[in-house]
Scaffold this motif. Structure first.
Motif, mmCIF file in Angstrom:
data_model
loop_
_atom_site.group_PDB
_atom_site.id
_atom_site.type_symbol
_atom_site.label_atom_id
_atom_site.label_comp_id
_atom_site.label_asym_id
_atom_site.label_seq_id
_atom_site.Cartn_x
_atom_site.Cartn_y
_atom_site.Cartn_z
ATOM 1 N N MET A 175 0.841 -1.183 0.000
ATOM 2 C CA MET A 175 0.000 0.000 0.000
ATOM 3 C C MET A 175 0.882 1.242 0.000
ATOM 4 S SD MET A 175 -2.997 1.106 2.640
ATOM 5 C CE MET A 175 -4.110 -0.053 1.908
ATOM 6 N N LYS A 176 0.601 2.168 -0.886
ATOM 7 C CA LYS A 176 1.382 3.396 -0.980
ATOM 8 C C LYS A 176 0.954 4.386 0.101
ATOM 9 C CE LYS A 176 2.504 3.252 -5.850
ATOM 10 N NZ LYS A 176 3.943 3.433 -5.836
ATOM 11 N N LEU A 177 1.940 5.043 0.693
ATOM 12 C CA LEU A 177 1.668 6.034 1.723
ATOM 13 C C LEU A 177 0.724 7.106 1.190
ATOM 14 C CD1 LEU A 177 2.103 7.352 4.464
ATOM 15 C CD2 LEU A 177 4.229 8.321 3.581
ATOM 16 N N ALA A 178 0.964 7.566 -0.010
ATOM 17 C CA ALA A 178 0.135 8.637 -0.574
ATOM 18 C C ALA A 178 -1.330 8.233 -0.661
ATOM 19 C CB ALA A 178 0.657 9.051 -1.939
ATOM 20 N N ILE B 106 -2.403 4.419 12.253
ATOM 21 C CA ILE B 106 -3.122 3.503 13.128
ATOM 22 C C ILE B 106 -3.711 2.429 12.222
ATOM 23 C CG2 ILE B 106 -4.982 3.264 14.811
ATOM 24 C CD1 ILE B 106 -4.615 6.376 15.266
ATOM 25 N N VAL B 107 -3.432 1.190 12.584
ATOM 26 C CA VAL B 107 -3.773 0.059 11.733
ATOM 27 C C VAL B 107 -4.799 -0.831 12.430
ATOM 28 C CG1 VAL B 107 -2.801 -1.950 10.527
ATOM 29 C CG2 VAL B 107 -1.425 0.110 10.826
ATOM 30 N N PRO B 108 -5.813 -1.301 11.694
ATOM 31 C CA PRO B 108 -6.715 -2.296 12.285
ATOM 32 C C PRO B 108 -5.901 -3.533 12.686
ATOM 33 C CG PRO B 108 -7.575 -1.503 10.187
ATOM 34 C CD PRO B 108 -6.180 -0.968 10.325
ATOM 35 N N LYS B 109 -6.191 -4.071 13.863
ATOM 36 C CA LYS B 109 -5.420 -5.219 14.354
ATOM 37 C C LYS B 109 -5.418 -6.381 13.365
ATOM 38 C CE LYS B 109 -4.173 -5.907 18.965
ATOM 39 N NZ LYS B 109 -4.515 -5.462 20.263
ATOM 40 N N LYS B 110 -6.495 -6.523 12.617
ATOM 41 C CA LYS B 110 -6.615 -7.615 11.648
ATOM 42 C C LYS B 110 -5.631 -7.467 10.477
ATOM 43 C CE LYS B 110 -10.444 -5.353 9.188
ATOM 44 N NZ LYS B 110 -9.712 -4.802 8.071
ATOM 45 N N ASP B 111 -5.051 -6.277 10.300
ATOM 46 C CA ASP B 111 -4.169 -5.997 9.157
ATOM 47 C C ASP B 111 -2.694 -5.917 9.548
ATOM 48 O OD1 ASP B 111 -6.301 -5.943 7.392
ATOM 49 O OD2 ASP B 111 -6.588 -3.782 7.594
ATOM 50 N N TYR B 112 -2.266 -6.781 10.463
ATOM 51 C CA TYR B 112 -0.896 -6.724 10.963
ATOM 52 C C TYR B 112 0.137 -6.833 9.839
ATOM 53 C CZ TYR B 112 3.197 -7.514 13.836
ATOM 54 O OH TYR B 112 4.434 -7.402 14.413
ATOM 55 N N GLN B 113 -0.065 -7.725 8.893
ATOM 56 C CA GLN B 113 0.897 -7.886 7.796
ATOM 57 C C GLN B 113 0.981 -6.633 6.929
ATOM 58 O OE1 GLN B 113 3.089 -10.360 7.516
ATOM 59 N NE2 GLN B 113 2.223 -11.147 9.411
ATOM 60 N N LEU B 114 -0.165 -5.984 6.709
ATOM 61 C CA LEU B 114 -0.173 -4.724 5.959
ATOM 62 C C LEU B 114 0.694 -3.692 6.670
ATOM 63 C CD1 LEU B 114 -1.295 -2.815 3.758
ATOM 64 C CD2 LEU B 114 -3.199 -2.358 5.313
ATOM 65 N N HIS B 115 0.601 -3.660 7.978
ATOM 66 C CA HIS B 115 1.384 -2.726 8.788
ATOM 67 C C HIS B 115 2.884 -2.942 8.560
ATOM 68 C CE1 HIS B 115 3.711 -3.289 12.604
ATOM 69 N NE2 HIS B 115 3.600 -1.987 12.643
ATOM 70 N N LEU B 116 3.312 -4.186 8.549
ATOM 71 C CA LEU B 116 4.737 -4.468 8.334
ATOM 72 C C LEU B 116 5.195 -4.022 6.952
ATOM 73 C CD1 LEU B 116 5.024 -8.015 9.955
ATOM 74 C CD2 LEU B 116 5.772 -5.809 10.905
ATOM 75 N N ARG B 117 4.386 -4.293 5.944
ATOM 76 C CA ARG B 117 4.744 -3.880 4.579
ATOM 77 C C ARG B 117 4.762 -2.362 4.456
ATOM 78 N NH1 ARG B 117 1.158 -8.099 3.409
ATOM 79 N NH2 ARG B 117 -0.432 -6.642 2.713
ATOM 80 N N THR B 118 3.785 -1.704 5.076
ATOM 81 C CA THR B 118 3.716 -0.244 5.011
ATOM 82 C C THR B 118 4.931 0.379 5.699
ATOM 83 O OG1 THR B 118 1.305 -0.352 4.984
ATOM 84 C CG2 THR B 118 2.279 1.774 5.517
ATOM 85 N N LEU B 119 5.276 -0.128 6.885
ATOM 86 C CA LEU B 119 6.456 0.371 7.595
ATOM 87 C C LEU B 119 7.716 0.225 6.757
ATOM 88 C CD1 LEU B 119 6.400 -0.823 11.321
ATOM 89 C CD2 LEU B 119 6.598 1.513 10.478
ATOM 90 N N ALA B 120 7.885 -0.943 6.153
ATOM 91 C CA ALA B 120 9.072 -1.195 5.335
ATOM 92 C C ALA B 120 9.124 -0.259 4.133
ATOM 93 C CB ALA B 120 9.093 -2.651 4.877
ATOM 94 N N ASN C 158 9.916 7.887 -7.166
ATOM 95 C CA ASN C 158 10.027 6.962 -6.030
ATOM 96 C C ASN C 158 8.828 7.183 -5.127
ATOM 97 O OD1 ASN C 158 12.684 5.949 -6.638
ATOM 98 N ND2 ASN C 158 13.393 7.994 -6.124
ATOM 99 N N ALA C 159 8.324 6.127 -4.541
ATOM 100 C CA ALA C 159 7.193 6.288 -3.634
ATOM 101 C C ALA C 159 7.092 5.104 -2.702
ATOM 102 C CB ALA C 159 5.907 6.419 -4.441
ATOM 103 N N ALA C 160 6.310 5.340 -1.647
ATOM 104 C CA ALA C 160 5.996 4.244 -0.715
ATOM 105 C C ALA C 160 4.506 4.149 -0.579
ATOM 106 C CB ALA C 160 6.626 4.508 0.647
#
Length: 157
Positions: A1-4, A106-120, A155-157
């Motif tokens: 998921m892109k930050l923008a 702030i991430v829904p608890k159910k989306d933990y993997q999304l959180h890791l990818r977004t952070l990276a 470049n983007a995240a």
């Protein structure tokens, strides 16, 4: 998921007022509450979760960047806000440098993997010195979103 894709122009603060990390986090959370993105009744819970996360280890990752984040079982979608500080914020960052860019989410608890990818993705994007220079020089919220989306730099995240 892109930050923008997580941000609208209203979710960008061009010049944060806070000088220290916990007040900066509160400033960002209050901004989300003021926009109606974060329910008022979750404000205290989210501040406590974000502060608890900071007590574990600073989310100031270096390069003038901090990524405070928390989880909630009470939200359905990721909620994010971007703040820029021209003077820098003491975030007790890993490199001890002042933080100029804060991406709080702030991430829904159910989306933990999304959180890791977004952070990276965010961390990778902000290691790019050119992107940080462009964000520092940006004069509008839309310009910041364009940079984050990769429209200004490729470049983007």
């Amino acid at each position: 998921m892109k930050l923008a894709s997580l941000l609208t122009p209203d979710q960008v603060i061009l010049d944060m007022r806070s000088e220290e990390h916990l007040p900066a986090i509160a400033e960002l959370v209050d901004h989300l509450v003021g926009l109606g993105k974060l329910p008022t009744d979750l404000r205290g819970e989210m501040l406590a979760a974000l502060e608890a996360r900071e007590e574990q280890v600073s989310t100031g990752i270096g390069y003038g960047v901090a990524i405070p984040h928390a989880f909630s079982e009470k939200i359905e979608d990721v909620i994010a806000v971007f703040g820029r500080s021209k003077d820098g914020i003491d975030f007790e960052a890993l490199d001890n440098g002042p933080v100029r860019f804060v991406i709080l989410f702030i991430v829904p608890k159910k989306d933990y993997q999304l959180h890791l990818r977004t952070l990276a993705a965010i961390a990778k994007m902000f290691t790019n010195c050119e992107i940080r220079k462009q964000l520092a020089a940006a004069e509008s919220r839309t310009e910041i979103l364009d940079i984050l989306a990769g429209k200004a730099s490729g470049n983007a995240a």
